[in-house]
Design an enzyme around this catalytic site. Structure first.
Site, mmCIF file in Angstrom:
data_model
loop_
_atom_site.group_PDB
_atom_site.id
_atom_site.type_symbol
_atom_site.label_atom_id
_atom_site.label_comp_id
_atom_site.label_asym_id
_atom_site.label_seq_id
_atom_site.Cartn_x
_atom_site.Cartn_y
_atom_site.Cartn_z
ATOM 1 N N ASN A 100 0.820 -1.206 0.000
ATOM 2 C CA ASN A 100 0.000 0.000 0.000
ATOM 3 C C ASN A 100 0.857 1.262 0.000
ATOM 4 O O ASN A 100 1.987 1.258 0.483
ATOM 5 C CB ASN A 100 -0.934 0.002 1.210
ATOM 6 C CG ASN A 100 -1.893 -1.175 1.186
ATOM 7 O OD1 ASN A 100 -2.151 -1.748 0.130
ATOM 8 N ND2 ASN A 100 -2.403 -1.553 2.339
ATOM 9 N N HIS A 117 6.048 -0.211 -2.589
ATOM 10 C CA HIS A 117 5.545 0.638 -3.666
ATOM 11 C C HIS A 117 5.651 2.125 -3.330
ATOM 12 O O HIS A 117 5.134 2.961 -4.073
ATOM 13 C CB HIS A 117 4.088 0.290 -3.995
ATOM 14 C CG HIS A 117 3.921 -1.064 -4.609
ATOM 15 N ND1 HIS A 117 2.759 -1.804 -4.516
ATOM 16 C CD2 HIS A 117 4.796 -1.830 -5.316
ATOM 17 C CE1 HIS A 117 2.916 -2.957 -5.143
ATOM 18 N NE2 HIS A 117 4.136 -2.995 -5.632
ATOM 19 N N CYS A 125 12.171 14.545 -6.247
ATOM 20 C CA CYS A 125 12.545 15.090 -7.550
ATOM 21 C C CYS A 125 12.610 13.968 -8.578
ATOM 22 O O CYS A 125 13.020 12.846 -8.280
ATOM 23 C CB CYS A 125 13.901 15.794 -7.444
ATOM 24 S SG CYS A 125 14.385 16.629 -8.969
ATOM 25 N N CYS A 148 11.029 21.141 -8.617
ATOM 26 C CA CYS A 148 12.007 20.935 -7.553
ATOM 27 C C CYS A 148 12.630 22.273 -7.145
ATOM 28 O O CYS A 148 13.061 23.038 -8.012
ATOM 29 C CB CYS A 148 13.090 19.978 -8.029
ATOM 30 S SG CYS A 148 14.447 19.757 -6.861
#
Length: 248
Positions: A100, A117, A125, A148
């Protein structure tokens, strides 16, 4: 009635969680029947290529999750796992691997969660050479892709997109835990799709007791010819407090 596990009997406990554990917190599955998105959206905006080619669409897809995840609270299943970790003895180890990206395990108090994940509530960035560290970011960025502050490249959610590899460091930590597991429990996931399928295989080879907790059975695969030895059908938020014999 579910008989509680004799947790003292297991030296190294490894748990894998999937989307099913967060349903009681109000989070729907992201794709499939009743999911938040359809396959066309995923194929266009959910991939690593979209970061460069369609960053605004990529942010509309993933950023839309942030408001609901920010408001979501851990349910009894998340809390049961956090309490289990606290209740173990010093010589026992506990590893929580999650598929999750909602961060609810950490909200519940679990320590050292392996997020294979990533976590959608963090941004990083897109430039691999940039030194900006991933940071908590609750903004959805639905109107414009953020840049960024260090190198002006596009920022992206700190998750594994489709067509990307899982983080090697996290996978190594997961494999280390699985290779010495004495108890492996998969929760809210079928456990039959990669990488979960390889996780239960590793645990069985290590001699672990392997259990599946899910709403649906994976059918005839359970038994001598399948890597899951046992399954408990039910809602994770109802099953786990009973299975661990812990109040939440």
């Amino acid at each position: 009635m579910i008989r509680p596990l004799a947790l003292d009997s297991y030296q190294h406990i490894v748990v894998l969680t999937g989307a099913g554990i967060s349903v009681a917190s109000g989070l729907k599955a992201f794709r499939g029947p009743g999911g938040i998105w359809n396959d066309a959206q995923i194929e266009r905006y959910g991939t690593k290529e979209a970061v460069e080619l369609e960053p605004e669409g990529m942010w509309r897809l993933w950023g839309s999750l942030r408001p609901m995840i920010t408001e979501a609270k851990p349910n009894a299943a998340h809390l049961a796992l956090a309490n289990l970790e606290l209740a173990l003895k010093a010589q026992q180890s506990f590893t929580l691997i999650t598929q999750n990206i909602d961060g609810l395990h950490q909200k519940a108090g679990s320590q050292g969660v392996l997020e294979i994940h990533g976590n959608v509530t963090y941004s990083r960035c897109s430039n691999p050479r940039c030194e900006l560290k991933p940071f908590i970011d609750q903004e959805a960025h639905l109107d414009r892709a953020p840049l960024c502050p260090q190198c002006t490249s596009v920022l992206r959610p700190d998750i594994v997109l489709f067509n990307e590899f899982l983080p090697e460091k996290t996978l190594r930590a997961a494999k280390y835990a699985l290779n010495r597991a004495s108890l492996f429990i998969a929760i809210g996931t079928s456990g039959t799709v990669a990488p979960a399928s390889s996780f239960v295989v590793s645990a069985r080879y290590a001699g672990a007791r392997t259990m599946l907790i899910n709403l649906e059975s994976i059918g005839q695969a359970i038994g001598e010819n399948h890597y899951f030895q046992e399954e408990i059908l039910g809602r994770a938020e109802e099953v786990l407090p009973q299975l661990f014999g812990l109040e939440v």
